[in-house]
Write a protein that holds these residues in place. Structure first.
Motif, PDB file in Angstrom:
ATOM      1  N   ARG A  12       0.864  -1.190   0.000  1.00 30.45           N
ATOM      2  CA  ARG A  12       0.000   0.000   0.000  1.00 30.45           C
ATOM      3  C   ARG A  12       0.896   1.234   0.000  1.00 30.45           C
ATOM      4  N   ASP A  14       0.944   5.476  -0.440  1.00 31.62           N
ATOM      5  CA  ASP A  14       0.148   6.694  -0.404  1.00 31.62           C
ATOM      6  C   ASP A  14       0.182   7.380  -1.767  1.00 31.62           C
ATOM      7  N   ASP A  15      -0.959   7.867  -2.218  1.00 35.16           N
ATOM      8  CA  ASP A  15      -1.055   8.535  -3.516  1.00 35.16           C
ATOM      9  C   ASP A  15      -0.128   9.745  -3.622  1.00 35.16           C
TER      10      ASP A  15
END
Length: 92
Positions: A12, A14-15
């Motif tokens: 995962r 973070d954008d």
């Protein structure tokens, strides 16, 4: 966003890190297009290393839909070329 590194699992990320990852992706695209094997190896390692260091690995039993799929670290230039779109591996 969920990123899958082939042969490793999901991470995962973070954008907010997309700009940084896109810079490496642009370099990788240019190196693949020019056939620069040494540059390709170096940039692929940097891209995957950035994803690993910026992201959080998901548990092996987690099966989230991957928004990005990146090649394994030992992928060949030709294998990555087959995965590329017009804007590289990472959209944007």
């Amino acid at each position: 966003m969920i990123v899958r590194i082939m042969g490793e699992g999901q991470v995962r990320v973070d954008d907010g890190h997309l700009t940084e990852l896109n810079k490496l992706d642009d370099e990788l695209l240019a190196e693949v297009q020019s056939g620069d094997e040494d540059g390709f190896r170096r940039t692929l390692a940097a891209l995957l290393g950035s994803v690993r260091s910026l992201g959080e690995p998901l548990p092996d039993d987690a099966l989230e839909p991957s928004e990005l799929i990146l090649p394994a670290s030992d992928a060949t230039l030709q294998e990555v070329q087959a995965m590329l779109r017009n804007d590289g591996l990472i959209p944007g």
